[in-house]
Design an enzyme around this catalytic site. Structure first.
Site, PDB file in Angstrom:
ATOM      1  N   CYS A  25      -3.698  10.782   0.908  1.00 29.89           N
ATOM      2  CA  CYS A  25      -2.792   9.620   0.929  1.00 29.89           C
ATOM      3  C   CYS A  25      -1.481   9.833   0.183  1.00 29.89           C
ATOM      4  CB  CYS A  25      -3.495   8.382   0.423  1.00 29.89           C
ATOM      5  SG  CYS A  25      -4.464   8.616  -1.018  1.00 29.89           S
TER       6      CYS A  25
ATOM      7  N   LYS B  38       0.838  -1.214   0.000  1.00 34.04           N
ATOM      8  CA  LYS B  38       0.000   0.000   0.000  1.00 34.04           C
ATOM      9  C   LYS B  38       0.867   1.256   0.000  1.00 34.04           C
ATOM     10  CE  LYS B  38      -3.143   3.046   0.173  1.00 34.04           C
ATOM     11  NZ  LYS B  38      -4.249   3.336   1.063  1.00 34.04           N
TER      12      LYS B  38
HETATM   13  N1  SAJ Z   1      -1.757  14.732  -9.529  1.00 36.40           N
HETATM   14  C1  SAJ Z   1      -0.834  15.346 -10.381  1.00 36.40           C
HETATM   15  N2  SAJ Z   1      -0.462  14.704 -11.527  1.00 36.40           N
HETATM   16  C2  SAJ Z   1      -0.958  13.472 -11.851  1.00 36.40           C
HETATM   17  C3  SAJ Z   1      -1.877  12.849 -10.961  1.00 36.40           C
HETATM   18  C4  SAJ Z   1      -2.272  13.502  -9.810  1.00 36.40           C
HETATM   19  O1  SAJ Z   1      -0.374  16.451 -10.115  1.00 36.40           O
HETATM   20  O2  SAJ Z   1      -0.613  12.951 -12.907  1.00 36.40           O
HETATM   21  C5  SAJ Z   1      -2.136  15.408  -8.289  1.00 36.40           C
HETATM   22  C6  SAJ Z   1      -3.625  15.674  -8.179  1.00 36.40           C
HETATM   23  O3  SAJ Z   1      -3.942  16.956  -8.688  1.00 36.40           O
HETATM   24  C7  SAJ Z   1      -3.857  15.620  -6.660  1.00 36.40           C
HETATM   25  C8  SAJ Z   1      -2.829  14.612  -6.176  1.00 36.40           C
HETATM   26  O4  SAJ Z   1      -1.838  14.520  -7.220  1.00 36.40           O
HETATM   27  O5  SAJ Z   1      -3.596  16.873  -6.069  1.00 36.40           O
HETATM   28  C9  SAJ Z   1      -3.397  13.225  -5.901  1.00 36.40           C
HETATM   29  O6  SAJ Z   1      -4.138  12.856  -7.025  1.00 36.40           O
HETATM   30  P1  SAJ Z   1      -4.571  11.289  -7.258  1.00 36.40           P
HETATM   31  O7  SAJ Z   1      -5.130  11.219  -8.638  1.00 36.40           O
HETATM   32  O8  SAJ Z   1      -3.446  10.418  -6.909  1.00 36.40           O
HETATM   33  O9  SAJ Z   1      -5.819  11.100  -6.301  1.00 36.40           O
HETATM   34  P2  SAJ Z   1      -5.877  10.508  -4.821  1.00 36.40           P
HETATM   35  O10 SAJ Z   1      -5.057  11.306  -3.881  1.00 36.40           O
HETATM   36  O11 SAJ Z   1      -7.315  10.353  -4.500  1.00 36.40           O
HETATM   37  O12 SAJ Z   1      -5.175   9.084  -4.951  1.00 36.40           O
HETATM   38  C10 SAJ Z   1      -5.952   7.918  -4.930  1.00 36.40           C
HETATM   39  C11 SAJ Z   1      -5.037   6.851  -4.384  1.00 36.40           C
HETATM   40  N3  SAJ Z   1      -5.836   5.680  -4.070  1.00 36.40           N
HETATM   41  C12 SAJ Z   1      -5.658   5.103  -2.861  1.00 36.40           C
HETATM   42  O13 SAJ Z   1      -4.879   5.495  -2.032  1.00 36.40           O
HETATM   43  C13 SAJ Z   1      -6.500   3.898  -2.624  1.00 36.40           C
HETATM   44  C14 SAJ Z   1      -3.983   6.465  -5.394  1.00 36.40           C
HETATM   45  O14 SAJ Z   1      -3.332   5.263  -4.949  1.00 36.40           O
HETATM   46  C15 SAJ Z   1      -4.592   6.198  -6.730  1.00 36.40           C
HETATM   47  O15 SAJ Z   1      -3.535   5.924  -7.652  1.00 36.40           O
HETATM   48  C16 SAJ Z   1      -5.332   7.439  -7.203  1.00 36.40           C
HETATM   49  O16 SAJ Z   1      -6.405   7.652  -6.264  1.00 36.40           O
HETATM   50  C17 SAJ Z   1      -5.892   7.227  -8.594  1.00 36.40           C
HETATM   51  O17 SAJ Z   1      -5.270   6.462  -9.357  1.00 36.40           O
HETATM   52  O18 SAJ Z   1      -6.882   7.875  -8.917  1.00 36.40           O
END
Ligand code: SAJ
Length: 440
Positions: free
Chosen positions: A276, A222
């Protein structure tokens, strides 16, 4: 009760399930086990949250498709009931622990909630019960903290008087039920037989892979999967900074890099927020750092991503300078305060860091976000008299903004695009992350 007896109760669905922590993970977990036909007791310290749940009202903010309806159903059926009393767990054959596991300013895991849950569960722990930690924890936490603390608090021995495992949650705000049902999970057991019992239980609510493992593997998976994402975002952000320095366009570069087999460059942007991704990399490296392992890449990636909101401020200062205006005293409209597009979740939002920096530099900040209470409203009205607009979140609503109307109410046509929302904006003094080649 031995594991075989527990397996029989799980198969007959006569096993009674306890869920400690009825937040955005624990509550949907409790609802899904109740929907599957188990008798579920949820425990939470917050009396008002318990009261809302027992009234069939979800206390989870934001839009969670299906959760409110499911909660009302399982409360009406009597399958789920919530309480603040840990004593209610004494008849439970399986108990999941879903409490917060933050890291502090020094990136040290803070297990106050986890330790408290284990201490309170101990006296109520039923003989032969299966205890599963679903919270995200630093590798080796099960061995160093959870097992000894629960044995001490219960006076029972693991694998003799109770069973222990770690099944980290993989949920996303806005998709809690969908992720719980449809995303694979690692079932890390203290013993292989425990892992198999965990799989038998989770099979009732998870339609995806359930992979047996030991606890240390589950802890590593994780935290590594989220550190992986953070490092990859940091790579995209660092390439963006290089592009700005040498006059390249990171979006074109990324498009063509990703045509190369096996490449999947992520999106550069205004920063990395959420509950996370900013936290789990620190959980992953914590114990290694305590033992002197030279962990360099993952902390460096965190530094790159944490720096991005400050880079946005620098881009703004540069654009304002071109408009003949200092950052100090400028009135700036920030579009987006949530950490993610089309979300109301503001935890660790990059916008929070940007706003603090702008105010520190003497700018006046106006914040708009269509999803976050307190920041909703008419964008054009909020833009009146502003000297610049900064896009921090690519909410769907922003993609259809009338830029001409926006420019007409601004004091200067300054636009900083942190999420490549307006690549075609013409007639603006525009800066974009990774856009060194000036838009012609
Ligand atoms: N972000 C970027 N560039 C990217 C992707 C995201 O700057 O290419 C930023 C987003 O704007 C945000 C942050 O990163 O501020 C996190 O974005 P995220 O898409 O990772 O969304 P989260 O935080 O909800 O991450 C969750 C996580 N899931 C779990 O912990 C179970 C992550 O492991 C997943 O990979 C992610 O969702 C997903 O894939 O959507």
């Amino acid at each position: 009760m031995d594991l075989n007896s527990l397996r029989q109760k799980i198969a007959a669905q006569t096993a009674r399930i306890g869920v400690i922590g009825l937040g955005y993970v624990g509550l949907p977990v409790a609802c899904l086990f109740a929907e599957a036909g188990f008798d579920v007791t949820g425990v939470d310290l917050k009396a008002e949250r318990v009261a809302a749940i027992n009234a069939g009202i979800s206390p989870i903010e934001g839009r969670e498709p299906g959760l409110s309806e499911l909660l009302a159903d399982v409360i009406a059926s009597g399958r789920l009931r919530a309480t603040t009393e840990y004593a209610a767990l004494q008849e439970c054959n399986a108990v999941t622990i879903n409490v917060e596991t933050p890291v502090d300013e020094q990136h040290t895991p803070r297990y106050v909630a986890l330790r408290s849950a284990l201490r309170d569960l101990g006296p109520a722990l039923k003989a032969g019960a299966l205890v599963i930690v679903e919270s995200t924890i630093a590798p080796s936490t099960m061995a160093r903290i959870v097992k000894p603390l629960l044995e001490e608090a219960s006076g029972k021995r693991v694998n003799a008087d109770f069973y222990l495992g770690h099944c980290p949650e993989r949920v996303m705000p806005g998709k809690l039920l969908a992720n719980l049902r449809g995303v694979s999970r690692v079932c890390g057991g203290e013993t292989p037989e425990t892992a198999e019992a965990m799989i038998a239980l989770y099979r009732y609510i998870v339609q995806a892979d359930l992979d047996a493992a030991d606890c240390i593997t589950a802890e590593l998976v994780k935290t590594a999967e989220n550190a992986y994402r953070d490092v990859n975002i940091a790579f995209a952000n660092e390439v963006a900074l290089v592009c700005e320095a040498v006059g390249g366009d990171v979006w074109k570069v990324r498009e063509l890099v990703n045509k190369s087999p096996g490449r999947a460059m992520l999106l550069p942007g205004a920063g990395v927020g959420g509950h996370c991704i900013p936290k789990d990399p620190w959980l992953l490296v914590y114990q290694a750092q305590q033992t002197g392992v030279p962990v360099r890449l993952i902390p460096a990636a965190r530094a790159v991503n944490e720096e991005m909101p400050l880079h946005i401020a620098a881009l703004l200062e540069d654009a304002l300078r071109e408009a003949g205006k200092p950052l100090e005293g400028a009135r700036v409209l920030v579009l987006g305060y949530a950490y993610l597009e089309d979300s109301d979740d503001t935890r660790n939002s990059p916008s929070e860091a940007l706003v603090a920096e702008l105010r520190e530099c003497g700018a006046e900040v106006v914040i708009h976000d269509p999803y976050v209470p307190g920041y909703q409203g008419d964008v054009y009205a909020m833009a009146e008299g502003c000297d610049a607009v900064v896009v921090m979140v690519k909410h769907s609503e922003y993609k259809t903004l009338d830029l001409a109307a926006l420019k007409a109410v601004l004091r200067a046509p300054v636009l900083v695009d942190g999420r490549r929302t307006f690549p075609q904006a013409v007639g603006w003094i525009r800066r974009g992350v990774g856009e060194g080649a000036r838009q012609q």
